[in-house]
Structures are given as structure tokens and as C-alpha cells.
Motif scaffolding. Structure first.
Motif, PDB file in Angstrom:
ATOM      1  N   GLY A  77     -32.354  47.681  24.560  1.00 17.38           N
ATOM      2  CA  GLY A  77     -32.146  48.405  24.735  1.00 17.38           C
ATOM      3  C   GLY A  77     -31.021  49.125  24.980  1.00 17.38           C
ATOM      4  O   GLY A  77     -29.851  47.509  25.193  1.00 17.38           O
ATOM      5  N   PHE A  78     -30.831  50.733  25.054  1.00 20.08           N
ATOM      6  CA  PHE A  78     -29.390  51.097  25.585  1.00 20.08           C
ATOM      7  C   PHE A  78     -29.576  51.232  26.672  1.00 20.08           C
ATOM      8  O   PHE A  78     -30.112  51.302  27.646  1.00 20.08           O
TER       9      PHE A  78
ATOM     10  N   PRO B 201     -23.958  58.353  29.882  1.00 16.48           N
ATOM     11  CA  PRO B 201     -23.806  59.215  28.376  1.00 16.48           C
ATOM     12  C   PRO B 201     -23.747  58.254  26.866  1.00 16.48           C
ATOM     13  O   PRO B 201     -24.731  58.707  25.713  1.00 16.48           O
ATOM     14  N   GLY B 202     -23.208  57.534  26.929  1.00 16.27           N
ATOM     15  CA  GLY B 202     -22.914  57.046  25.253  1.00 16.27           C
ATOM     16  C   GLY B 202     -24.053  56.250  24.980  1.00 16.27           C
ATOM     17  O   GLY B 202     -24.731  56.776  23.823  1.00 16.27           O
ATOM     18  N   GLY B 203     -25.205  55.417  25.843  1.00 13.13           N
ATOM     19  CA  GLY B 203     -26.660  54.850  25.095  1.00 13.13           C
ATOM     20  C   GLY B 203     -27.360  56.447  25.393  1.00 13.13           C
ATOM     21  O   GLY B 203     -27.919  55.953  24.418  1.00 13.13           O
ATOM     22  N   LYS B 204     -27.094  57.033  26.347  1.00  8.36           N
ATOM     23  CA  LYS B 204     -28.368  57.740  25.914  1.00  8.36           C
ATOM     24  C   LYS B 204     -27.964  58.724  24.816  1.00  8.36           C
ATOM     25  O   LYS B 204     -28.919  58.942  24.377  1.00  8.36           O
ATOM     26  N   LYS B 205     -26.729  58.771  24.165  1.00 12.72           N
ATOM     27  CA  LYS B 205     -27.184  59.438  22.845  1.00 12.72           C
ATOM     28  C   LYS B 205     -27.393  58.807  22.131  1.00 12.72           C
ATOM     29  O   LYS B 205     -28.068  59.307  20.938  1.00 12.72           O
ATOM     30  N   MET B 206     -27.348  57.118  22.120  1.00 11.85           N
ATOM     31  CA  MET B 206     -27.265  56.551  20.397  1.00 11.85           C
ATOM     32  C   MET B 206     -28.531  56.386  21.000  1.00 11.85           C
ATOM     33  O   MET B 206     -29.265  56.148  19.523  1.00 11.85           O
TER      34      MET B 206
ATOM     35  N   LYS C 104     -28.231  47.458  15.727  1.00 12.21           N
ATOM     36  CA  LYS C 104     -28.796  49.076  15.290  1.00 12.21           C
ATOM     37  C   LYS C 104     -27.299  49.830  15.474  1.00 12.21           C
ATOM     38  O   LYS C 104     -27.678  51.122  14.312  1.00 12.21           O
ATOM     39  N   TRP C 105     -25.871  49.593  15.020  1.00 13.92           N
ATOM     40  CA  TRP C 105     -25.115  50.273  15.304  1.00 13.92           C
ATOM     41  C   TRP C 105     -23.602  49.261  14.851  1.00 13.92           C
ATOM     42  O   TRP C 105     -23.715  48.237  15.425  1.00 13.92           O
ATOM     43  N   ASN C 106     -21.677  49.962  14.333  1.00 16.31           N
ATOM     44  CA  ASN C 106     -21.629  48.865  14.473  1.00 16.31           C
ATOM     45  C   ASN C 106     -21.245  49.127  15.823  1.00 16.31           C
ATOM     46  O   ASN C 106     -20.890  49.337  16.897  1.00 16.31           O
TER      47      ASN C 106
ATOM     48  N   ARG D  88     -25.798  39.810  24.752  1.00 18.77           N
ATOM     49  CA  ARG D  88     -25.959  40.962  22.904  1.00 18.77           C
ATOM     50  C   ARG D  88     -25.419  41.801  24.256  1.00 18.77           C
ATOM     51  O   ARG D  88     -25.159  42.214  25.114  1.00 18.77           O
ATOM     52  N   PHE D  89     -24.133  42.835  23.724  1.00 22.53           N
ATOM     53  CA  PHE D  89     -23.372  43.866  24.296  1.00 22.53           C
ATOM     54  C   PHE D  89     -23.378  45.039  22.874  1.00 22.53           C
ATOM     55  O   PHE D  89     -23.165  44.588  21.834  1.00 22.53           O
TER      56      PHE D  89
END
Length: 182
Positions: free
Chosen positions: A118-119, A124-129, A147-149, A164-165
Motif C-alpha cells: 500500500g501507499f 499527501p503524495g501517497g494519498k494522491k497515488m 504500481k507506477w514509475n 520495497r519503496f
């Protein structure tokens, strides 16, 4: 037991390279893209590389065009972009798929060894993704895939995945984990 060293990949110059060439190093494997909101992370990845390479850190980047087609260029264009805009000197590999059936075996291994947890939605960035992917690509949220780049994997000196990050984690926020392994 499988480790990162059991795999090979094509370099950005088109040469086949065994990842066992990195034996004994602490490695950060990252999937990258040149036209992403996270592209600025190249700068801090390069900083980490310059700061810790002498102590045994390697950063290896795998450009991918699987997320919003944010890596449309050729391998030569990707390499040039990274060098000109971010001074990247860490190794880059050829553009590759990092998720779904066509994922490179390296990324199949990495995502099995370090499942998606999970994010961090307190950031804020994690919530947005989390919100974006849950709404636009809900199927991605139900598996361990990339999940993304700029998803980053930290590998120890024995070639085992340690952590994992996700994309929203800034490279410099990995410093303590990297130093522990060095």
C-alpha cells in the motif's frame, strides 16, 4: 533460493548483462520514466549513487513506458535525457515492461519477493497515488505488481530483496535503510 544475481537484462546500450556482476553490492533497482511527475527523483538517485558508490552501492534503472506512456523515447533518447538533465551516471538498462504478463523476469522476482503493502496515505503524495490508482486503475491495487514509475527495491549484498519503496517515497528517504546494509 533465487536472488537478483540469477537474472540477466539488456543494458541501455543493447548488451546482455548478468546481474551477478553486482555481487557483493547493495543495489537499488528502480523503474523509471522521463516524462513523469516523479522524474525529478533521478536527481536524488544520482546523489545517493555519488555519495555511497564508494561504499558499495549500485543503482540500476529500468526505463518503462507502461504507465501513461511516460517513457516514449528510444533507449538512446532516454540515456541522453538522463545524462543531460540529471547527470545520471548510474547504470541504465533497456526499456522494458515491469508489470503484467510481459514483465521482465527481474520485476516478476522483485514483486514476488517484496509484495505491495500500500501507499502511505498519511503523506499527501501517497494519498494522491492511492486515490488515483483506486479510481482509474483499480485492478492494479489488488496485486503485487509495480504500481507506477519510480518504484524502488533495495537489495542486500547477497542479492536478496530487503525492502520495497513505492513511487511516492523520495530516494533520500531510503538513506537510513541503505546505510544499514552498507
Amino acid at each position: 533460493m533465487t536472488t537478483l544475481y540469477d537474472f540477466q537484462a539488456e543494458t541501455i546500450k543493447g548488451e546482455n548483462k548478468s546481474l551477478s556482476d553486482y555481487k557483493g553490492k547493495v543495489i537499488v533497482v528502480v523503474n523509471t520514466a522521463s516524462k513523469c511527475g516523479f522524474t525529478r527523483q533521478y536527481a536524488d538517485l544520482q546523489k545517493l549513487y555519488e555519495q555511497y558508490q564508494g561504499q558499495g552501492l549500485e543503482i540500476i534503472g529500468f526505463p518503462s513506458n507502461q504507465f501513461g506512456e511516460q517513457e516514449p523515447g528510444s533507449n538512446d533518447e532516454v540515456e541522453s535525457f538522463c545524462q543531460i538533465n540529471y547527470g545520471v551516471t548510474f547504470p541504465l538498462f533497456a526499456k522494458t515492461d515491469v508489470r503484467d504478463e510481459t514483465a521482465h523476469p527481474v520485476f516478476k522476482y522483485l514483486t514476488e519477493a517484496a509484495p505491495f503493502e500500500g501507499f502511505d496515505t498519511t503523506e499527501p503524495g501517497g494519498k494522491k497515488m492511492d486515490s488515483y490508482l483506486s479510481e482509474k486503475h483499480p485492478q492494479r491495487m489488488s496485486d503485487n505488481s509495480i504500481k507506477w514509475n519510480f518504484t524502488k527495491f533495495l537489495i542486500d549484498r547477497e542479492g536478496k530483496v530487503v525492502k520495497r519503496f513505492e513511487s511516492t517515497v523520495e530516494p533520500l528517504d531510503m538513506t537510513a535503510d541503505i546505510e544499514t546494509l552498507l
